[in-house]
Design an enzyme around this catalytic site. Structure first.
Site, PDB file in Angstrom:
ATOM      1  N   GLY A   1       0.884  -1.176   0.000  1.00 22.10           N
ATOM      2  CA  GLY A   1       0.000   0.000   0.000  1.00 22.10           C
ATOM      3  C   GLY A   1       0.908   1.209   0.000  1.00 22.10           C
TER       4      GLY A   1
ATOM      5  N   TYR B   1      -6.005  -7.147  -3.119  1.00 18.97           N
ATOM      6  CA  TYR B   1      -5.972  -7.091  -4.585  1.00 18.97           C
ATOM      7  C   TYR B   1      -5.161  -8.250  -5.138  1.00 18.97           C
ATOM      8  CZ  TYR B   1      -1.406  -4.731  -4.100  1.00 18.97           C
ATOM      9  OH  TYR B   1      -0.115  -4.406  -3.772  1.00 18.97           O
TER      10      TYR B   1
ATOM     11  N   TRP C   1     -10.571  -5.807  -4.115  1.00 22.47           N
ATOM     12  CA  TRP C   1     -11.717  -5.972  -3.208  1.00 22.47           C
ATOM     13  C   TRP C   1     -11.427  -5.048  -2.025  1.00 22.47           C
ATOM     14  CZ3 TRP C   1      -9.083  -9.859  -5.603  1.00 22.47           C
ATOM     15  CH2 TRP C   1      -9.826 -10.707  -6.440  1.00 22.47           C
TER      16      TRP C   1
ATOM     17  N   ALA D   1       7.916   3.096  -7.034  1.00 19.43           N
ATOM     18  CA  ALA D   1       9.065   4.013  -7.199  1.00 19.43           C
ATOM     19  C   ALA D   1       8.808   5.315  -6.437  1.00 19.43           C
ATOM     20  CB  ALA D   1       9.299   4.309  -8.682  1.00 19.43           C
TER      21      ALA D   1
ATOM     22  N   ASP E   1       6.703   5.836  -4.047  1.00 23.89           N
ATOM     23  CA  ASP E   1       6.556   5.596  -2.591  1.00 23.89           C
ATOM     24  C   ASP E   1       7.936   5.526  -1.923  1.00 23.89           C
ATOM     25  OD1 ASP E   1       3.938   5.250  -3.366  1.00 23.89           O
ATOM     26  OD2 ASP E   1       4.019   3.066  -3.274  1.00 23.89           O
TER      27      ASP E   1
HETATM   28  P1  AMP Z   1       7.548   8.383 -10.794  1.00 22.11           P
HETATM   29  O1  AMP Z   1       6.578   8.076  -9.702  1.00 22.11           O
HETATM   30  O2  AMP Z   1       7.450   7.491 -11.986  1.00 22.11           O
HETATM   31  O3  AMP Z   1       7.556   9.841 -11.176  1.00 22.11           O
HETATM   32  O4  AMP Z   1       8.985   8.048 -10.187  1.00 22.11           O
HETATM   33  C1  AMP Z   1       9.343   8.445  -8.882  1.00 22.11           C
HETATM   34  C2  AMP Z   1      10.850   8.518  -8.808  1.00 22.11           C
HETATM   35  O5  AMP Z   1      11.398   7.235  -9.134  1.00 22.11           O
HETATM   36  C3  AMP Z   1      11.468   9.486  -9.798  1.00 22.11           C
HETATM   37  O6  AMP Z   1      11.485  10.796  -9.319  1.00 22.11           O
HETATM   38  C4  AMP Z   1      12.870   8.901  -9.935  1.00 22.11           C
HETATM   39  O7  AMP Z   1      13.663   9.307  -8.845  1.00 22.11           O
HETATM   40  C5  AMP Z   1      12.629   7.399  -9.827  1.00 22.11           C
HETATM   41  N1  AMP Z   1      12.478   6.797 -11.173  1.00 22.11           N
HETATM   42  C6  AMP Z   1      11.330   6.466 -11.814  1.00 22.11           C
HETATM   43  N2  AMP Z   1      11.583   5.918 -13.028  1.00 22.11           N
HETATM   44  C7  AMP Z   1      12.943   5.900 -13.157  1.00 22.11           C
HETATM   45  C8  AMP Z   1      13.862   5.438 -14.169  1.00 22.11           C
HETATM   46  N3  AMP Z   1      13.431   4.888 -15.325  1.00 22.11           N
HETATM   47  N4  AMP Z   1      15.181   5.573 -13.935  1.00 22.11           N
HETATM   48  C9  AMP Z   1      15.641   6.104 -12.777  1.00 22.11           C
HETATM   49  N5  AMP Z   1      14.843   6.538 -11.794  1.00 22.11           N
HETATM   50  C10 AMP Z   1      13.503   6.459 -11.963  1.00 22.11           C
END
Ligand code: AMP
Length: 300
Positions: free
Chosen positions: A18, A76, A91, A246, A248
């Protein structure tokens, strides 16, 4: 939530995940000296017991995890088709967590008032029952007035809302109260047609938010400290396996770093390294050893 995933024919693996929980896990893994508590409601059932144990195994404080008499956690299922495309079935319409505001009585609010920071997301807002929203905003204002820093990530999920207007109205209440905002460009482009990190900051300035950190996948993270903008380069990860959580991971580690007195620039670098590590593994929670190894080079 309870996560179910196929792990071979007739075998299902079961984990917990979550967005706010994920952030809490990564904050705690990088900054074990910070007390990180989850505020939620679970049930009296066996899965709820396991969920509580899972929180404890990540060293998360469960003092604010309440037990509902007859509700159970939301759940989920992740399915992956033959092309690798994932789909989710949820759910959660009757989940215990939807009742959390009922548990925030005066005594609990007084306890929460002495905490440094409270983080919630657009998913938290969508989960709270409609009848409790007004009460939630009053309680949040009480915490803010007591000096608790309010942190918000819109984490917009269209399917959780009846309409865009409903989501915008709730998000704008959150922006009004937030001291720190951690939006993704995607969140605001879907709802407001805003397509650049700089324009996200311009928009959030209207709400007087003092610290804004705009994430944009592998693109630069752009921050605003109440005075100036800064653009922070992100090194794109070549072998992305699964981008779940990512944002989170970024949020949890960024906030842990700020609570530890690090600058916005250092906190962004740590958050980005954590997020870049997590996307090289499947699922929301990366294996402990791999994550700790990747972060070890930062001498946290
Ligand atoms: P997002 O929620 O997709 O904007 O990603 C959150 C954070 O994850 C970003 O600010 C990056 O620090 C890292 N991130 C996401 N995708 C990538 C990627 N392809 N390569 C490196 N860091 C990433």
């Amino acid at each position: 939530m309870v996560e179910l995933k196929s792990a071979g024919e007739s075998i299902m693996s079961q984990l917990f995940a979550g967005d706010v929980y994920n952030s809490s896990v990564y904050l705690k893994r990088c900054f074990p000296e910070i007390r990180s508590s989850i505020v939620t409601a679970i049930g009296q059932d066996n899965l709820s017991n396991k969920m509580l144990k899972c929180f404890e195994s990540e060293d998360i404080n469960t003092h604010f995890v309440f037990r509902h008499d007859n509700k159970a956690p939301g759940m989920y299922l992740i399915e992956t088709d033959e092309t690798g495309e994932r789909s989710f079935t949820y759910w959660r319409s009757d989940a215990a967590a939807r009742k959390i505001v009922d548990f925030l009585d005066a005594y609990t609010l007084a306890q929460l008032s002495s905490e440094e920071m409270l983080f919630f997301s657009g998913i938290s807002l969508a989960v709270i029952e409609k009848r409790s929203r007004e009460s939630f905003w009053l309680k949040l204002k009480t915490l803010k007035d007591a000096g608790v820093k309010i942190v918000f990530d819109p984490n917009y999920r269209a399917r959780l809302w009846q309409s865009e207007d409903e989501a915008k109205c709730q998000f704008e209440n959150a922006f009004d109260l937030a001291d720190i905002a951690l939006p993704g460009v995607e969140d605001l482009s879907a709802l407001y047609g805003i397509n650049s990190a700089e324009d996200v900051i311009e928009f959030l300035k209207l709400f007087g938010i003092q610290e804004v950190v705009v994430k944009n996948g592998p693109e630069s993270v752009v921050t605003f400290d109440g005075d100036k903008y800064l653009s922070h380069h992100i090194t794109p990860v070549a072998d992305v396996v699964d981008t779940t959580s990512a944002g989170d991971a970024f949020n949890g580690v960024y906030l842990g770093a700020r609570l530890s007195g690090k600058t916005i620039t250092d906190a962004v670098q740590l958050g980005a390294l954590a997020a870049g590590t997590v996307i090289q593994h499947t699922g929301a929670i990366a294996p402990y050893a791999a994550f700790k190894n990747a972060m070890a080079e930062t001498y946290l």
